[in-house]
Design a protein around this motif. Structure first.
Motif, PDB file in Angstrom:
ATOM      1  N   ASP A   7       0.837  -1.195   0.000  1.00  0.00           N
ATOM      2  CA  ASP A   7       0.000   0.000   0.000  1.00  0.00           C
ATOM      3  C   ASP A   7       0.877   1.252   0.000  1.00  0.00           C
ATOM      4  OD1 ASP A   7      -2.389   1.509   0.219  1.00  0.00           O
ATOM      5  OD2 ASP A   7      -1.945   1.823   2.350  1.00  0.00           O
ATOM      6  N   VAL A   8       0.604   2.202  -0.910  1.00  0.00           N
ATOM      7  CA  VAL A   8       1.388   3.442  -0.997  1.00  0.00           C
ATOM      8  C   VAL A   8       0.443   4.642  -1.086  1.00  0.00           C
ATOM      9  CG1 VAL A   8       3.525   2.510  -1.935  1.00  0.00           C
ATOM     10  CG2 VAL A   8       1.636   3.034  -3.490  1.00  0.00           C
ATOM     11  N   THR A   9      -0.497   4.730  -0.180  1.00  0.00           N
ATOM     12  CA  THR A   9      -1.481   5.814  -0.210  1.00  0.00           C
ATOM     13  C   THR A   9      -0.866   7.165   0.176  1.00  0.00           C
ATOM     14  OG1 THR A   9      -2.129   5.204   2.044  1.00  0.00           O
ATOM     15  CG2 THR A   9      -3.444   4.312   0.241  1.00  0.00           C
ATOM     16  N   ASN A  10       0.239   7.148   0.942  1.00  0.00           N
ATOM     17  CA  ASN A  10       0.906   8.387   1.334  1.00  0.00           C
ATOM     18  C   ASN A  10       1.749   8.888   0.155  1.00  0.00           C
ATOM     19  OD1 ASN A  10       2.788  10.320   2.393  1.00  0.00           O
ATOM     20  ND2 ASN A  10       2.389   9.536   4.454  1.00  0.00           N
ATOM     21  N   VAL A  11       1.283   9.935  -0.492  1.00  0.00           N
ATOM     22  CA  VAL A  11       1.933  10.427  -1.715  1.00  0.00           C
ATOM     23  C   VAL A  11       3.352  10.899  -1.434  1.00  0.00           C
ATOM     24  CG1 VAL A  11       1.838  12.139  -3.566  1.00  0.00           C
ATOM     25  CG2 VAL A  11      -0.275  11.067  -2.750  1.00  0.00           C
ATOM     26  N   ASP A  12       3.547  11.589  -0.314  1.00  0.00           N
ATOM     27  CA  ASP A  12       4.874  12.114   0.018  1.00  0.00           C
ATOM     28  C   ASP A  12       5.881  10.982   0.205  1.00  0.00           C
ATOM     29  OD1 ASP A  12       6.663  14.304   0.701  1.00  0.00           O
ATOM     30  OD2 ASP A  12       6.575  13.545   2.752  1.00  0.00           O
ATOM     31  N   VAL A  13       5.451   9.937   0.914  1.00  0.00           N
ATOM     32  CA  VAL A  13       6.316   8.772   1.120  1.00  0.00           C
ATOM     33  C   VAL A  13       6.614   8.106  -0.216  1.00  0.00           C
ATOM     34  CG1 VAL A  13       6.445   6.453   2.104  1.00  0.00           C
ATOM     35  CG2 VAL A  13       5.589   8.349   3.498  1.00  0.00           C
ATOM     36  N   PHE A  14       5.587   7.994  -1.059  1.00  0.00           N
ATOM     37  CA  PHE A  14       5.782   7.347  -2.357  1.00  0.00           C
ATOM     38  C   PHE A  14       6.791   8.115  -3.215  1.00  0.00           C
ATOM     39  CE2 PHE A  14       4.696   7.080  -6.868  1.00  0.00           C
ATOM     40  CZ  PHE A  14       4.879   5.712  -7.075  1.00  0.00           C
ATOM     41  N   MET A  15       6.711   9.435  -3.210  1.00  0.00           N
ATOM     42  CA  MET A  15       7.628  10.239  -4.020  1.00  0.00           C
ATOM     43  C   MET A  15       9.075  10.071  -3.545  1.00  0.00           C
ATOM     44  SD  MET A  15       5.796  11.627  -6.354  1.00  0.00           S
ATOM     45  CE  MET A  15       6.871  12.900  -6.999  1.00  0.00           C
ATOM     46  N   LYS A  16       9.256  10.043  -2.236  1.00  0.00           N
ATOM     47  CA  LYS A  16      10.604   9.854  -1.699  1.00  0.00           C
ATOM     48  C   LYS A  16      11.101   8.440  -1.964  1.00  0.00           C
ATOM     49  CE  LYS A  16      10.166  13.317   1.956  1.00  0.00           C
ATOM     50  NZ  LYS A  16      10.116  13.559   3.421  1.00  0.00           N
ATOM     51  N   LEU A  17      10.185   7.490  -1.912  1.00  0.00           N
ATOM     52  CA  LEU A  17      10.547   6.107  -2.179  1.00  0.00           C
ATOM     53  C   LEU A  17      10.990   5.927  -3.628  1.00  0.00           C
ATOM     54  CD1 LEU A  17      10.591   3.136  -1.131  1.00  0.00           C
ATOM     55  CD2 LEU A  17       8.222   2.948  -1.921  1.00  0.00           C
ATOM     56  N   ALA A  18      10.275   6.536  -4.539  1.00  0.00           N
ATOM     57  CA  ALA A  18      10.591   6.413  -5.963  1.00  0.00           C
ATOM     58  C   ALA A  18      11.876   7.150  -6.310  1.00  0.00           C
ATOM     59  CB  ALA A  18       9.442   6.943  -6.799  1.00  0.00           C
ATOM     60  N   GLY A  19      12.091   8.299  -5.671  1.00  0.00           N
ATOM     61  CA  GLY A  19      13.263   9.106  -5.976  1.00  0.00           C
ATOM     62  C   GLY A  19      13.051   9.957  -7.203  1.00  0.00           C
ATOM     63  N   ASN A  20      13.951  10.894  -7.438  1.00  0.00           N
ATOM     64  CA  ASN A  20      13.850  11.782  -8.591  1.00  0.00           C
ATOM     65  C   ASN A  20      13.904  10.981  -9.890  1.00  0.00           C
ATOM     66  OD1 ASN A  20      13.742  14.257  -9.959  1.00  0.00           O
ATOM     67  ND2 ASN A  20      15.982  14.333 -10.117  1.00  0.00           N
ATOM     68  N   LEU A  21      12.879  11.160 -10.720  1.00  0.00           N
ATOM     69  CA  LEU A  21      12.760  10.434 -11.993  1.00  0.00           C
ATOM     70  C   LEU A  21      12.794   8.917 -11.780  1.00  0.00           C
ATOM     71  CD1 LEU A  21      15.126  12.629 -14.224  1.00  0.00           C
ATOM     72  CD2 LEU A  21      12.625  12.713 -14.058  1.00  0.00           C
ATOM     73  N   ASP A  22      12.227   8.466 -10.666  1.00  0.00           N
ATOM     74  CA  ASP A  22      12.126   7.032 -10.331  1.00  0.00           C
ATOM     75  C   ASP A  22      13.490   6.351 -10.225  1.00  0.00           C
ATOM     76  OD1 ASP A  22       9.402   7.266 -10.273  1.00  0.00           O
ATOM     77  OD2 ASP A  22       9.095   6.454 -12.275  1.00  0.00           O
ATOM     78  N   VAL A  23      14.516   7.105  -9.824  1.00  0.00           N
ATOM     79  CA  VAL A  23      15.867   6.530  -9.780  1.00  0.00           C
ATOM     80  C   VAL A  23      15.966   5.379  -8.784  1.00  0.00           C
ATOM     81  CG1 VAL A  23      16.673   8.245  -8.077  1.00  0.00           C
ATOM     82  CG2 VAL A  23      18.316   7.078  -9.549  1.00  0.00           C
ATOM     83  N   ASN A  24      15.260   5.466  -7.659  1.00  0.00           N
ATOM     84  CA  ASN A  24      15.316   4.387  -6.673  1.00  0.00           C
ATOM     85  C   ASN A  24      14.617   3.131  -7.181  1.00  0.00           C
ATOM     86  OD1 ASN A  24      16.691   6.040  -4.867  1.00  0.00           O
ATOM     87  ND2 ASN A  24      14.832   6.697  -3.819  1.00  0.00           N
ATOM     88  N   PHE A  25      13.473   3.332  -7.831  1.00  0.00           N
ATOM     89  CA  PHE A  25      12.753   2.183  -8.389  1.00  0.00           C
ATOM     90  C   PHE A  25      13.602   1.485  -9.456  1.00  0.00           C
ATOM     91  CE2 PHE A  25       8.144   3.724  -7.387  1.00  0.00           C
ATOM     92  CZ  PHE A  25       8.347   3.383  -6.056  1.00  0.00           C
ATOM     93  N   ASP A  26      14.236   2.268 -10.311  1.00  0.00           N
ATOM     94  CA  ASP A  26      15.093   1.679 -11.350  1.00  0.00           C
ATOM     95  C   ASP A  26      16.220   0.865 -10.717  1.00  0.00           C
ATOM     96  OD1 ASP A  26      13.549   2.891 -13.269  1.00  0.00           O
ATOM     97  OD2 ASP A  26      14.921   4.577 -13.595  1.00  0.00           O
ATOM     98  N   TYR A  27      16.787   1.394  -9.648  1.00  0.00           N
ATOM     99  CA  TYR A  27      17.891   0.717  -8.972  1.00  0.00           C
ATOM    100  C   TYR A  27      17.425  -0.593  -8.354  1.00  0.00           C
ATOM    101  CZ  TYR A  27      22.269   0.360  -6.350  1.00  0.00           C
ATOM    102  OH  TYR A  27      23.481  -0.055  -5.859  1.00  0.00           O
ATOM    103  N   ILE A  28      16.256  -0.579  -7.718  1.00  0.00           N
ATOM    104  CA  ILE A  28      15.719  -1.785  -7.080  1.00  0.00           C
ATOM    105  C   ILE A  28      15.385  -2.839  -8.130  1.00  0.00           C
ATOM    106  CG2 ILE A  28      13.752  -2.705  -5.772  1.00  0.00           C
ATOM    107  CD1 ILE A  28      13.711   0.038  -4.281  1.00  0.00           C
TER     108      ILE A  28
END
Length: 318
Positions: A7-28
């Motif tokens: 669950d990622v309903t907290n938008v602020d947490v989701f943005m920090k989790l994803a990182g700028n331009l989804d850099v964290n998601f790409d890394y994971i």
């Protein structure tokens, strides 16, 4: 292909989790060989069963770090994943719940690795502690933070930080200025840590009042240091006689932390006082020894690889 969701309903947490331009998601995705996507306020993780389980545990841990108030980076992601791969009971988010002190800018000083957390626990329990390991593991910074906390809590009356003025291929006598200006470059990392935590003005005020003393090791000779938090940094560059002198200086109510890297000795064909002391004092239970490894290095990920390669070369000759 398996999938799980968070669950990622907290938008602020989701943005920090994803990182700028989804850099964290790409890394994971690359680290775990999974696919991440978002649907109906959920983060979907797709991949094989093991990777999905690891991905969910990793992201839940990273969310905890964000909620504590820290920023994500690839180092934290890597270290979290290392602990998960080892099936460790320790979670990196737990380290961030241990706050040593707060910097002048309001940032909490927390352990960033399991080694740093063990180091802090050891400093709390022992009166004499050796912190051994490569640069970038936070040995000096953590020790300085612990010293400041002890001082502010009234457990010690002053902080004394020293290091040997050993020239790495240079000669102090040829440097311009008086003795203080000659040794200041060797003490700069300590000044930086003090000023970041205390602020420049408070640090200078403490120094002027004699509450914080930062000096070359030679200045310690002939003194007895009571009710002080004493840090000896770069201890690998002490001679055996200097180390013995230092170890017999501290008195009642004092705590001593000795930091160094036995692979970075600048002494010219002399036995390192740090290596010698670790051997001579190894059977004294009241002394704590924390050995950091490349896993505790909180610098560019390439630094860890460099340290590991040097360790392999020095151990195996290849």
């Amino acid at each position: 292909m398996n999938q799980t969701s968070i669950d990622v309903t907290n938008v602020d947490v989701f943005m920090k989790l994803a990182g700028n331009l989804d850099v964290n998601f790409d890394y994971i995705e690359k680290a775990l060989n999974v696919e991440l996507s978002v649907a109906n306020n959920e983060l979907i993780i797709k991949g094989d069963l093991v990777s999905c389980d690891k991905g969910k545990e990793l992201i839940e841990n990273l969310i905890e770090i964000i909620l504590i108030g820290d920023e994500l980076d690839t180092q934290k992601i890597d270290y979290s994943l290392e602990l998960i791969n080892e099936n460790s009971d320790n979670r990196i988010s737990e380290f961030y719940k241990t706050t040593i002190c707060v910097t002048k800018s309001g940032q909490p000083v927390n352990p960033k690795t399991l080694g740093q957390k063990k180091y802090i626990d050891m400093i709390n329990k022992k009166d004499l502690i050796f912190g051994i390991g490569p640069a970038g593991t936070g040995k000096t910074y953590i020790a300085v933070a612990m010293a400041i906390r002890a001082f502010k809590n009234g457990r010690v009356k002053r902080i004394i930080i020293t290091r040997p003025a050993i020239e790495a291929g240079e000669n102090l006598g040829f440097l311009p200025g008086d003795l203080q200006s000659k040794v200041d470059p060797y003490l700069r990392p300590i000044y930086d840590a003090m000023e970041e935590i205390l602020g420049h003005d408070v640090f200078q005020n403490y120094r002027d009042r004699g509450l914080v003393e930062i000096a070359p090791l030679a200045y310690m000779r002939g003194r007895t240091l009571d009710q002080a938090f004493i840090i000896l940094d770069e201890a690998q560059n002490t001679t055996t006689s200097q180390m013995k002198m230092f170890l017999t200086r501290f008195g009642f109510g004092s705590k001593v932390v000795i930091n160094g890297d036995v692979t970075q000795i600048d002494l010219n064909k002399k036995i390192s006082g740090l290596s010698h002391a670790l051997h001579v004092l190894k059977d004294i239970e009241e002394i704590g020894v924390m050995e950091f490894t490349e896993r505790d290095v909180m610098r560019h990920s390439l630094v860890k690889k460099i340290i590991k390669q040097y360790d392999n070369y020095e151990t195996n000759g290849e």
